[in-house]
Design a protein around this motif. Structure first.
Motif, PDB file in Angstrom:
ATOM      1  N   ASP A 196      37.573  40.419  47.091  1.00 19.51           N
ATOM      2  CA  ASP A 196      37.316  41.862  46.970  1.00 19.51           C
ATOM      3  C   ASP A 196      38.629  42.643  46.922  1.00 19.51           C
ATOM      4  O   ASP A 196      38.780  43.595  46.134  1.00 19.51           O
ATOM      5  N   SER A 197      39.579  42.267  47.752  1.00 23.72           N
ATOM      6  CA  SER A 197      40.881  42.936  47.758  1.00 23.72           C
ATOM      7  C   SER A 197      41.606  42.726  46.433  1.00 23.72           C
ATOM      8  O   SER A 197      42.254  43.650  45.901  1.00 23.72           O
ATOM      9  N   LEU A 198      41.488  41.501  45.888  1.00 21.89           N
ATOM     10  CA  LEU A 198      42.122  41.203  44.606  1.00 21.89           C
ATOM     11  C   LEU A 198      41.504  42.049  43.490  1.00 21.89           C
ATOM     12  O   LEU A 198      42.226  42.620  42.656  1.00 21.89           O
ATOM     13  N   ILE A 199      40.181  42.143  43.486  1.00 21.02           N
ATOM     14  CA  ILE A 199      39.494  42.940  42.455  1.00 21.02           C
ATOM     15  C   ILE A 199      39.877  44.409  42.579  1.00 21.02           C
ATOM     16  O   ILE A 199      40.143  45.096  41.569  1.00 21.02           O
ATOM     17  N   ALA A 200      39.938  44.901  43.811  1.00 13.67           N
ATOM     18  CA  ALA A 200      40.327  46.298  44.020  1.00 13.67           C
ATOM     19  C   ALA A 200      41.758  46.543  43.545  1.00 13.67           C
ATOM     20  O   ALA A 200      42.055  47.585  42.931  1.00 13.67           O
ATOM     21  N   GLY A 201      42.632  45.578  43.818  1.00 12.29           N
ATOM     22  CA  GLY A 201      44.014  45.731  43.376  1.00 12.29           C
ATOM     23  C   GLY A 201      44.135  45.739  41.863  1.00 12.29           C
ATOM     24  O   GLY A 201      44.943  46.487  41.293  1.00 12.29           O
ATOM     25  N   LEU A 202      43.361  44.905  41.191  1.00 13.32           N
ATOM     26  CA  LEU A 202      43.399  44.863  39.730  1.00 13.32           C
ATOM     27  C   LEU A 202      42.886  46.155  39.112  1.00 13.32           C
ATOM     28  O   LEU A 202      43.321  46.549  38.015  1.00 13.32           O
TER      29      LEU A 202
END
Length: 294
Positions: free
Chosen positions: A190-196
């Motif tokens: 989820d953090s990775l998707i938010a960062g992208l």
């Protein structure tokens, strides 16, 4: 002592009855292929037979347990294999997105693919065999992962599912789901998707997720190695149980089954004895006065 005709006739009839009984016993043994047909025939053989048969039943149950163990380990390993492939794909996408030449649209496409991979990982975590969930410890009837909730609901049940595969020997056939499908995994995704999806995120920030993803991939690899070691042990134990079954079958056969050739020979001998008894009996039973009066 005075020997009368009635005494001779009575002895003859008793001997003939005993001869008939012996032939009947041999005929029953040939028909059933068993030494005894009721416990009273030979209590020792009957008691041993009960013990040997109990051992056979236990061995047959263990063999059924091996089928269940293989279902657990093989289906779990297949799911972990797909999990590792999905995480490797996420890692590749992180490497791509870590390049600062990628624009917002390209990163959004990557985030959408990672989101689909996250859903795929959730489905793998909810893998079922029959009506049992493989990655929820002993709570096999409840789905361990629900990504529709925010935050995602991830079960922390890591209790071992043990099967008795030999007398008093229990083997764990599941894996620790918290080592693979942990809440940390889905939080990191989820953090990775938010960062992208954040236009202010730099490539080095995206690359920072590589260490986290490598840790999750390592967890999958270690879990598969542990599961594979237990699977190999199950195979070795199955071979031993198969040998025990052969031995138990042989012992039970030696205890209960007849020696066919010997019984046939004994029956033939008894038939000869019976015919001789009939022949001698016809000479012992002399004509009486009533025979002459008929």
């Amino acid at each position: 002592m005075r020997v009368t005709q009635s005494m001779l006739s009575g002895n003859m009839m008793r001997n003939l009855s005993s001869s008939f009984e012996k032939m009947g016993k041999f005929q029953d043994q040939i028909a059933t292929q068993k030494k005894i047909n009721r416990p009273s025939d030979d209590p020792v053989v009957a008691m041993k037979g009960i013990t040997y048969r109990r051992n056979m039943i236990e061995t047959e149950q263990f063999k059924r347990n091996y089928s269940e163990a293989y279902n657990w380990t093989e289906n779990s390993d297949a799911a972990l294999d797909k999990t590792g492939s999905a995480l490797q794909r996420v890692r590749e996408l992180i490497v791509q997105a870590g390049n600062d030449t990628y624009d917002a649209a390209q990163r959004k496409s990557i985030s959408e693919e990672i989101d689909q991979l996250k859903e795929h990982l959730g489905e793998l975590g909810n893998t079922k065999f029959g009506d049992k969930y493989l990655f929820n410890g002993t709570n096999t009837l409840e789905k361990p992962i629900d990504l529709s909730q925010d935050p995602a609901k991830v079960s922390a049940n890591a209790e071992s599912v043990d099967l008795e595969l030999s007398k008093g020997v229990y083997i764990s056939v599941n894996v620790d789901p918290t080592a693979v499908f942990s809440s940390d995994l889905f939080d990191d995704l989820d953090s990775l998707i938010a960062g992208l999806n954040d236009p202010d995120t730099e490539g080095k920030d995206i690359s920072g997720f590589l260490n986290q993803m490598d840790g999750h991939i390592s967890n999958v690899t270690d879990t598969r190695a542990n599961l594979g070691a237990r699977h190999n042990r199950v195979e070795l134990m199955e071979i031993r149980v198969g040998e025990q079954e052969v031995t138990a079958t042989k012992i039970m056969s030696e205890n209960e089954d007849i020696d066919f050739e010997k019984v046939i020979t004994d029956l033939k001998v008894q038939e000869s004895v019976h015919r001789a008894a009939l022949s001698i009996g016809s000479r012992i039973v002399q004509p009486s006065l009533m025979d002459f009066l008929r």
